[in-house]
Design a protein around this motif. Structure first.
Motif, mmCIF file in Angstrom:
data_model
loop_
_atom_site.group_PDB
_atom_site.id
_atom_site.type_symbol
_atom_site.label_atom_id
_atom_site.label_comp_id
_atom_site.label_asym_id
_atom_site.label_seq_id
_atom_site.Cartn_x
_atom_site.Cartn_y
_atom_site.Cartn_z
ATOM 1 N N GLN A 161 0.826 -1.212 0.000
ATOM 2 C CA GLN A 161 0.000 0.000 0.000
ATOM 3 C C GLN A 161 0.856 1.257 0.000
ATOM 4 O O GLN A 161 0.539 2.225 -0.690
ATOM 5 C CB GLN A 161 -0.962 -0.005 1.190
ATOM 6 C CG GLN A 161 -2.100 -0.995 1.039
ATOM 7 C CD GLN A 161 -3.217 -0.757 2.041
ATOM 8 O OE1 GLN A 161 -3.139 0.109 2.920
ATOM 9 N NE2 GLN A 161 -4.280 -1.529 1.901
ATOM 10 N N GLN A 192 2.148 1.713 -3.454
ATOM 11 C CA GLN A 192 1.082 2.193 -4.335
ATOM 12 C C GLN A 192 0.967 3.717 -4.242
ATOM 13 O O GLN A 192 0.786 4.408 -5.261
ATOM 14 C CB GLN A 192 -0.248 1.543 -3.960
ATOM 15 C CG GLN A 192 -0.362 0.084 -4.346
ATOM 16 C CD GLN A 192 -1.531 -0.605 -3.675
ATOM 17 O OE1 GLN A 192 -2.304 0.019 -2.939
ATOM 18 N NE2 GLN A 192 -1.674 -1.900 -3.904
ATOM 19 N N GLU A 216 -5.590 -2.473 -5.522
ATOM 20 C CA GLU A 216 -4.559 -1.754 -6.272
ATOM 21 C C GLU A 216 -5.141 -1.118 -7.527
ATOM 22 O O GLU A 216 -4.816 0.029 -7.871
ATOM 23 C CB GLU A 216 -3.445 -2.726 -6.638
ATOM 24 C CG GLU A 216 -2.251 -2.098 -7.328
ATOM 25 C CD GLU A 216 -1.072 -3.046 -7.306
ATOM 26 O OE1 GLU A 216 -0.394 -3.109 -6.261
ATOM 27 O OE2 GLU A 216 -0.842 -3.747 -8.308
ATOM 28 N N ARG A 272 -9.158 4.943 1.058
ATOM 29 C CA ARG A 272 -9.469 3.505 1.000
ATOM 30 C C ARG A 272 -10.638 3.130 1.913
ATOM 31 O O ARG A 272 -11.236 2.059 1.734
ATOM 32 C CB ARG A 272 -8.240 2.684 1.387
ATOM 33 C CG ARG A 272 -7.053 2.840 0.446
ATOM 34 C CD ARG A 272 -5.912 1.952 0.921
ATOM 35 N NE ARG A 272 -4.621 2.332 0.367
ATOM 36 C CZ ARG A 272 -4.068 1.771 -0.702
ATOM 37 N NH1 ARG A 272 -4.702 0.808 -1.338
ATOM 38 N NH2 ARG A 272 -2.884 2.165 -1.139
#
Length: 264
Positions: free
Chosen positions: A170, A173, A196, A228
């Motif tokens: 994460q 990302q 993702e 998220r």
């Protein structure tokens, strides 16, 4: 820049049988879009990406970039591999300079662009390190900016975070999104990770395990940086999970075919 995939098919002869991995795929990617190919293992995502890259030929159909037919690899397409594919005998500096030298970019322009890329990736002071001296996250950033160094019209990424453990994923990302937002190169990325795909993409194309059929082409109209935990984020995840259930109709048969052909 416009990337067009027109009626792309790919078949292989396997033990005297013709195995069709992709059949009549069509989609268009606009300039500056971040598009993700999502689907079950063995659905042909990487096969399609390598056809766009020119690493292998399609059995039928055409890939066009700005109206030019793709027939072989070219500097208009950068590629980031899952294992980074950095040259281990080269420093960070030399890895990044390599595509610029291949394109015969003048020395002063090379140095200027190198400095810009290092600053973008927050790698100043790391120029003299070799790949084995870098963390996984640093390797990923070097691979990304090396692909940008040749100023490609489209950047192709094959599970660029696939070699990273889940604890780091994460965070990386977020790093990848930050780098992309500074450059906005057109991207086509392969992943099997729903979260993702939503976090990074402007658009997610879901491919079926049966002949790579496109079962969903979903825009992701969420503000960046993405939350998220947000309600809309979770709605997107639920929608994609349901699309993947549809995509997995004949997953086992096709996955075994691609595994045998070393294409998964």
């Amino acid at each position: 820049m416009e990337l067009r995939v027109e009626n792309i098919s790919k078949s292989f002869n396997n033990e005297n049988n013709v195995q069709t991995v992709l059949k009549d795929l069509n989609f268009t990617v606009r300039e500056g879009q971040f598009v993700t190919l999502l689907g079950p293992s063995g659905c042909g995502k990487t096969t399609l990406l390598t056809i766009i890259a020119g690493f292998q030929a399609a059995s039928g159909g055409t890939v066009l970039i700005n109206g030019r037919q793709v027939a072989r690899p070219g500097p208009d397409r950068g590629f980031v591999f899952q294992n980074y594919a950095l040259f281990p005998w080269m420093t960070v500096r030399d890895n990044i300079l390599y595509p610029m030298k291949q394109r015969k970019v003048p020395g002063k322009e090379r140095e200027k662009h190198l400095a810009e890329l290092l600053a973008m990736a927050q790698l100043e002071g790391k120029e003299k390190l070799f790949p084995h001296q870098l963390s996984g996250g640093m390797k990923q950033r070097v691979a990304f900016i090396r692909a940008l160094a040749g100023r490609p019209e489209v950047l192709l990424m094959d599970e660029p975070l696939g070699a990273v453990d889940m604890q780091m994923r994460q965070s990386l990302q977020e790093d990848l999104e930050s780098l992309w937002l500074k450059d906005k190169t057109t991207v086509v990325m392969v992943t099997h990770d729903v979260d993702e795909a939503i976090f990074l993409s402007d658009r997610v194309i879901v491919m079926s395990a049966h002949e790579g059929k496109i079962v969903e082409d979903m825009p992701v109209r969420l503000p960046r940086p993405r939350d998220r935990q947000g309600t809309e984020y979770h709605k997107h995840k639920e929608h994609l999970v349901e699309a993947l259930r549809t995509a997995m109709g004949r997953r086992a048969e096709t996955a075994e075919t691609e595994r045998k052909l070393c294409l998964a």
